[in-house]
Design an enzyme around this catalytic site. Sequence first.
Site, PDB file in Angstrom:
ATOM      1  N   ASP A  11       0.860  -1.173   0.000  1.00 29.23           N
ATOM      2  CA  ASP A  11       0.000   0.000   0.000  1.00 29.23           C
ATOM      3  C   ASP A  11       0.905   1.233   0.000  1.00 29.23           C
ATOM      4  O   ASP A  11       2.132   1.127   0.103  1.00 29.23           O
ATOM      5  CB  ASP A  11      -0.882  -0.035   1.253  1.00 29.23           C
ATOM      6  CG  ASP A  11      -1.787   1.173   1.381  1.00 29.23           C
ATOM      7  OD1 ASP A  11      -2.469   1.513   0.403  1.00 29.23           O
ATOM      8  OD2 ASP A  11      -1.786   1.790   2.463  1.00 29.23           O
ATOM      9  N   LYS A  52     -11.477   6.558  -3.040  1.00 25.65           N
ATOM     10  CA  LYS A  52     -12.035   7.758  -2.419  1.00 25.65           C
ATOM     11  C   LYS A  52     -13.514   7.953  -2.726  1.00 25.65           C
ATOM     12  O   LYS A  52     -14.273   8.430  -1.885  1.00 25.65           O
ATOM     13  CB  LYS A  52     -11.218   8.982  -2.821  1.00 25.65           C
ATOM     14  CG  LYS A  52      -9.803   8.943  -2.243  1.00 25.65           C
ATOM     15  CD  LYS A  52      -9.835   8.940  -0.711  1.00 25.65           C
ATOM     16  CE  LYS A  52      -8.509   8.508  -0.103  1.00 25.65           C
ATOM     17  NZ  LYS A  52      -8.362   7.062   0.012  1.00 25.65           N
TER      18      LYS A  52
END
Length: 276
Positions: A11, A52
């Site tokens: 990540d 998002k």
Amino acid sequence: MSDMIRAVVFDWAGTMVDFGCCAPVQALQSVLAEAGIQASEADIRRDMGMAKRAHIARLLAMPDLAAQWQAIHGRAPGQTDIDALHDAVEPLMIAAAADCAELIPGAAATAATLRARGIRIGSNTGYTRAMMAAILPRAAAQGYTPDALVCAGETAEGRPSPLMLWRVLVELGIWPAAACVKVDDAPVGIAEGRNAGVWTVGVAASGNGVGLTADQLTALSPAERSSRIAASAALLREAGAHVVIDSVADLLPVLDEIEALRQAGGDPTSLVSRRD
């Protein structure tokens, strides 16, 4: 086939850059505040790691935030509202992510050692490609450039589905999944790794679970610091992390442990989290 680890997929925020995973909190709080919605840091961190757009949808579905929206607009938030907020947050995310692009201590050295061992380095993120544009050269200047990157919106589904992770492995040309490791600071990223059939390593201290910068974490009393890290680690184990470490600087011995498990016949789809 060899039992050696062939690829590690990292990540970004909270794992390799942005100690404390602060950039998304800043951007999302700002854009929601501009819309008249007061979201706490805890609200925003709850679903961190998602794309998002999906993250904004989860926020607006929270009862308190949905009630705030209803009071302001006289209706429940819809897809058009989610799209508008996502469009508004992207430039804020680009700026915040660029400001928080410092590598987490040990990240560059860990990546260099992986390369020396012949292990491919992949990455994926809840950020869009545009959000990553300023981060990539800054990370490269500090010594970290992954071999592959998959961003939010580039697969049909994001985390916790395995599609982004699988796409990284396809781009790397690496298989089987059991020869790969996912390193992530958020439960949704650990769930992604388990769904993809890879080994999962949770990062407890540097990421979203603690949510503090390195200086803020150091400033805590030893007891408070240990408590915060332990709580973060518990969430990662609950999500299915095979092993939990404090930061990416602690990763290399874990890879040796995973290779030993593979040599003994261990499989990531059947083994549960280590509880020590």
